[in-house]
Motif scaffolding. Structure first.
Motif, PDB file in Angstrom:
ATOM      1  N   GLU A 114       0.823  -1.204   0.000  1.00 51.06           N
ATOM      2  CA  GLU A 114       0.000   0.000   0.000  1.00 51.06           C
ATOM      3  C   GLU A 114       0.860   1.258   0.000  1.00 51.06           C
ATOM      4  OE1 GLU A 114      -3.820   1.877   2.402  1.00 51.06           O
ATOM      5  OE2 GLU A 114      -2.884   0.016   3.083  1.00 51.06           O
ATOM      6  N   ALA A 115       1.929   1.264   0.818  1.00 51.81           N
ATOM      7  CA  ALA A 115       2.794   2.445   0.883  1.00 51.81           C
ATOM      8  C   ALA A 115       3.512   2.681  -0.443  1.00 51.81           C
ATOM      9  CB  ALA A 115       3.810   2.274   2.014  1.00 51.81           C
ATOM     10  N   LEU A 116       4.021   1.616  -1.065  1.00 57.37           N
ATOM     11  CA  LEU A 116       4.686   1.777  -2.354  1.00 57.37           C
ATOM     12  C   LEU A 116       3.678   2.141  -3.449  1.00 57.37           C
ATOM     13  CD1 LEU A 116       7.159  -1.251  -2.239  1.00 57.37           C
ATOM     14  CD2 LEU A 116       7.751   1.174  -2.114  1.00 57.37           C
ATOM     15  N   GLY A 117       2.485   1.556  -3.385  1.00 62.06           N
ATOM     16  CA  GLY A 117       1.470   1.870  -4.383  1.00 62.06           C
ATOM     17  C   GLY A 117       1.076   3.337  -4.369  1.00 62.06           C
ATOM     18  N   ARG A 118       1.052   3.952  -3.167  1.00 54.63           N
ATOM     19  CA  ARG A 118       0.728   5.382  -3.094  1.00 54.63           C
ATOM     20  C   ARG A 118       1.763   6.211  -3.827  1.00 54.63           C
ATOM     21  NH1 ARG A 118      -0.666   4.294   2.400  1.00 54.63           N
ATOM     22  NH2 ARG A 118       1.337   5.141   3.087  1.00 54.63           N
ATOM     23  N   ARG A 119       3.029   5.851  -3.699  1.00 57.19           N
ATOM     24  CA  ARG A 119       4.089   6.594  -4.375  1.00 57.19           C
ATOM     25  C   ARG A 119       4.046   6.398  -5.884  1.00 57.19           C
ATOM     26  NH1 ARG A 119       8.518   8.084  -1.457  1.00 57.19           N
ATOM     27  NH2 ARG A 119       9.043   9.171  -3.404  1.00 57.19           N
ATOM     28  N   LEU A 120       3.538   5.236  -6.327  1.00 51.55           N
ATOM     29  CA  LEU A 120       3.536   4.910  -7.752  1.00 51.55           C
ATOM     30  C   LEU A 120       2.194   5.183  -8.422  1.00 51.55           C
ATOM     31  CD1 LEU A 120       5.398   1.483  -7.489  1.00 51.55           C
ATOM     32  CD2 LEU A 120       6.375   3.643  -8.271  1.00 51.55           C
ATOM     33  N   ASN A 121       1.202   5.629  -7.631  1.00 51.65           N
ATOM     34  CA  ASN A 121      -0.138   5.881  -8.164  1.00 51.65           C
ATOM     35  C   ASN A 121      -0.786   4.618  -8.728  1.00 51.65           C
ATOM     36  OD1 ASN A 121      -0.212   8.592  -7.472  1.00 51.65           O
ATOM     37  ND2 ASN A 121       0.593   9.279  -9.436  1.00 51.65           N
TER      38      ASN A 121
ATOM     39  N   ALA B 199      -6.243   8.876   1.955  1.00 51.56           N
ATOM     40  CA  ALA B 199      -7.103   8.635   3.120  1.00 51.56           C
ATOM     41  C   ALA B 199      -6.733   7.359   3.849  1.00 51.56           C
ATOM     42  CB  ALA B 199      -8.558   8.563   2.655  1.00 51.56           C
ATOM     43  N   SER B 200      -5.527   6.838   3.626  1.00 51.21           N
ATOM     44  CA  SER B 200      -5.165   5.547   4.208  1.00 51.21           C
ATOM     45  C   SER B 200      -4.792   5.656   5.677  1.00 51.21           C
ATOM     46  CB  SER B 200      -4.012   4.927   3.431  1.00 51.21           C
ATOM     47  OG  SER B 200      -2.887   5.795   3.446  1.00 51.21           O
ATOM     48  N   GLY B 201      -4.327   6.820   6.132  1.00 51.39           N
ATOM     49  CA  GLY B 201      -3.932   6.975   7.529  1.00 51.39           C
ATOM     50  C   GLY B 201      -5.091   7.408   8.402  1.00 51.39           C
ATOM     51  N   GLN B 202      -4.781   7.614   9.673  1.00 54.23           N
ATOM     52  CA  GLN B 202      -5.814   8.085  10.585  1.00 54.23           C
ATOM     53  C   GLN B 202      -6.282   9.480  10.200  1.00 54.23           C
ATOM     54  OE1 GLN B 202      -4.269   7.779  14.553  1.00 54.23           O
ATOM     55  NE2 GLN B 202      -4.427   5.551  14.621  1.00 54.23           N
ATOM     56  N   GLU B 203      -5.370  10.285   9.750  1.00 56.61           N
ATOM     57  CA  GLU B 203      -5.706  11.609   9.262  1.00 56.61           C
ATOM     58  C   GLU B 203      -5.325  11.688   7.782  1.00 56.61           C
ATOM     59  OE1 GLU B 203      -3.893  14.606  11.591  1.00 56.61           O
ATOM     60  OE2 GLU B 203      -4.843  13.991  13.469  1.00 56.61           O
ATOM     61  N   GLY B 204      -6.292  12.003   6.965  1.00 54.58           N
ATOM     62  CA  GLY B 204      -6.023  12.102   5.537  1.00 54.58           C
ATOM     63  C   GLY B 204      -5.080  13.255   5.234  1.00 54.58           C
ATOM     64  N   ARG B 205      -4.392  13.152   4.130  1.00 53.35           N
ATOM     65  CA  ARG B 205      -3.481  14.219   3.735  1.00 53.35           C
ATOM     66  C   ARG B 205      -3.641  14.503   2.242  1.00 53.35           C
ATOM     67  NH1 ARG B 205       1.577  12.541   1.526  1.00 53.35           N
ATOM     68  NH2 ARG B 205       1.682  10.285   1.224  1.00 53.35           N
TER      69      ARG B 205
ATOM     70  N   THR C  45      -6.463   8.826  -3.897  1.00 51.74           N
ATOM     71  CA  THR C  45      -6.846   9.492  -5.140  1.00 51.74           C
ATOM     72  C   THR C  45      -5.616  10.232  -5.640  1.00 51.74           C
ATOM     73  OG1 THR C  45      -9.126   9.779  -4.390  1.00 51.74           O
ATOM     74  CG2 THR C  45      -8.383  11.153  -6.228  1.00 51.74           C
ATOM     75  N   PRO C  46      -4.980   9.779  -6.700  1.00 47.47           N
ATOM     76  CA  PRO C  46      -3.706  10.392  -7.116  1.00 47.47           C
ATOM     77  C   PRO C  46      -3.921  11.799  -7.665  1.00 47.47           C
ATOM     78  CG  PRO C  46      -4.436   8.789  -8.738  1.00 47.47           C
ATOM     79  CD  PRO C  46      -5.383   8.671  -7.593  1.00 47.47           C
ATOM     80  N   ARG C  47      -2.875  12.619  -7.536  1.00 53.51           N
ATOM     81  CA  ARG C  47      -2.919  13.924  -8.181  1.00 53.51           C
ATOM     82  C   ARG C  47      -2.937  13.714  -9.689  1.00 53.51           C
ATOM     83  NH1 ARG C  47       3.242  16.156  -7.059  1.00 53.51           N
ATOM     84  NH2 ARG C  47       4.347  14.492  -8.145  1.00 53.51           N
ATOM     85  N   ARG C  48      -3.556  14.641 -10.413  1.00 49.01           N
ATOM     86  CA  ARG C  48      -3.804  14.392 -11.820  1.00 49.01           C
ATOM     87  C   ARG C  48      -4.082  15.704 -12.545  1.00 49.01           C
ATOM     88  NH1 ARG C  48      -7.764  14.124  -8.540  1.00 49.01           N
ATOM     89  NH2 ARG C  48      -9.895  14.706  -9.056  1.00 49.01           N
ATOM     90  N   PHE C  49      -4.194  15.599 -13.871  1.00 48.55           N
ATOM     91  CA  PHE C  49      -4.663  16.704 -14.703  1.00 48.55           C
ATOM     92  C   PHE C  49      -6.056  16.334 -15.202  1.00 48.55           C
ATOM     93  CE2 PHE C  49      -0.093  17.111 -14.875  1.00 48.55           C
ATOM     94  CZ  PHE C  49       0.113  18.482 -14.802  1.00 48.55           C
TER      95      PHE C  49
END
Length: 408
Positions: free
Chosen positions: A26-33, A315-321, A292-296
């Motif tokens: 999950e952590a690596l997937g967030r970095r890779l979108n 939204a994967s953590g206790q507090e979304g960022r 939700t990845p950043r996008r155009f």
């Protein structure tokens, strides 16, 4: 059935790369979108990615060196080839005998007589000899009244050597020397081709939201939904087009160590039409993800669509960022690539379109046009009001949204 050896070897190398970092899927997937489940399928060998870009970004993120990345790419190529059906070999073209024209012999071809008023010029260091053509070798007699050379059959035409070099006469040589140019027969001087842009890119145009959600339009009932990595081949075989939205992932990097500055991203619509009256087929309903990845975002229904940068959200953590939007300009190199995710939507248009990326580097600047993997424009067609179907995996059939109890 055991897995193909090439696919299993590729999966083993992907697992080894991931193990270097120690972070979760999950952590690596967030970095890779990409979703954690998609990354897990790569590592288990259940799926071979459509393009190498996402695996290369994983290798860079996990600290793999250049040699390991090369080995990973070679393994991906073998695995990808093993998953594809072999292409038929083209048959050699047959040339009809009537079209096979024998090549003319340059030593026996007739040479036109010089224009009147232009005398033949002997070769330097030789004098005109009565009964001998200028340029004939020593001891060579001129043709008799019949126009034949001794030793040749009657009527045979002798080779005339009155031409100087490659041109038709001394006048041409004098003109060429006077103008200071050298002319080669049959070849025109072509302008030098411009150097290639200092950046390279890969494209994935069949990206599914969160690795599972997507809609295609098809004229006929298609086969069951594929794995996301096989979506392009599935859509091509079914004659399907993107319905309502196309997600495009562009991985950009420099060709060398020098930085290339990306200045802006634009959209160029090359064709508009009414959406085809086809049915909509949803790959999976109820699909969601924590990131939700950043996008155009691109609204293709506008007269002049613009690529607008949007924030992503984790939204994967206790507090979304918030994941800050991509902002131009920024730099890429061969070791520091960048990924652009473009979401192009339409409700009323059957649109064919390209992306245009502005760049500058080392005093040069330009724009590259980015299209689908085969170089054609992307195609997105509105799906509103079309009959919608989802796949019933138990009944192994496409069913309507009302039959499945789903709405929308």
């Amino acid at each position: 059935m055991p897995k193909d050896a090439a696919v299993e070897e590729f999966a083993r190398l992907v697992r080894a790369v991931k193990a270097r970092d120690g972070r979760s899927y999950e952590a690596l997937g967030r970095r890779l979108n990409v979703s954690a489940s998609t990354l897990h399928r790569y590592c288990s060998g259940a799926t071979v990615p459509e393009d190498f870009g996402v695996v290369d970004r994983l290798a860079v993120l996990c600290g793999a060196d250049a040699e390991q990345r090369r080995a990973l790419e070679e393994s991906w190529t073998r695995a990808d080839r093993a998953r594809r059906p072999p292409a038929p070999e083209p048959e050699p073209a047959q040339v009809p005998e009537a079209e096979q024209v024998p090549e003319a012999d340059p030593w026996t071809a007739p040479v036109p007589e010089p224009a009147s008023g232009h005398a033949r010029v002997p070769a330097p260091g030789t004098a005109a000899v009565p009964g001998r053509e200028p340029g004939d070798g020593p001891g060579t007699a001129a043709a008799g009244a019949g126009g034949t050379r001794p030793g040749l059959p009657s009527g045979g035409r002798r080779r005339r050597w009155g031409r100087v070099g490659l041109f038709g006469g001394a006048a041409a040589v004098v003109a060429a020397v006077t103008l200071g140019v050298v002319l080669l027969p049959g070849k025109a001087r072509e302008p030098a081709a411009p150097p290639p842009p200092p950046l390279t890119w890969t494209v994935a145009s069949h990206v599914w939201a969160n690795g599972c959600g997507h809609t295609y339009l098809a004229e006929r009932t298609p086969p069951p939904p594929p794995e996301p990595a096989d979506a392009r081949r599935w859509a091509t075989a079914a004659g399907a087009v993107h319905g309502g939205e196309t997600l495009v992932r562009v991985s950009v990097q420099g060709r060398g160590a020098s930085a290339v500055v990306l200045q802006g991203l634009h959209v160029r619509v090359v064709e508009r039409g009414a959406p085809p009256a086809w049915s909509a087929y949803r790959m999976e309903d109820g699909c969601g993800g924590a990131v939700t990845p950043r996008r155009f975002e691109v609204d293709l229904d506008r007269p002049r669509p613009v690529a607008r940068a949007r924030d992503g959200y984790d939204a994967s953590g206790q507090e979304g960022r918030t994941l800050p939007a991509v902002s131009f300009p920024y730099a890429v190199t061969a070791a520091d690539p960048e990924e652009l995710l473009v979401s192009a939507r339409t409700a009323r248009c059957d649109c064919s379109w390209f992306l245009e990326l502005e760049w500058s580097a080392e005093g040069r600047s330009g724009t590259v046009r980015i299209g689908d993997e085969d170089g054609s424009p992307f195609r997105t067609s509105g799906a509103e009001g079309r009959p919608a179907y989802g796949y019933d995996s138990r009944g192994r059939a496409w069913i309507t949204a009302s039959e499945s109890g789903q709405s929308g």
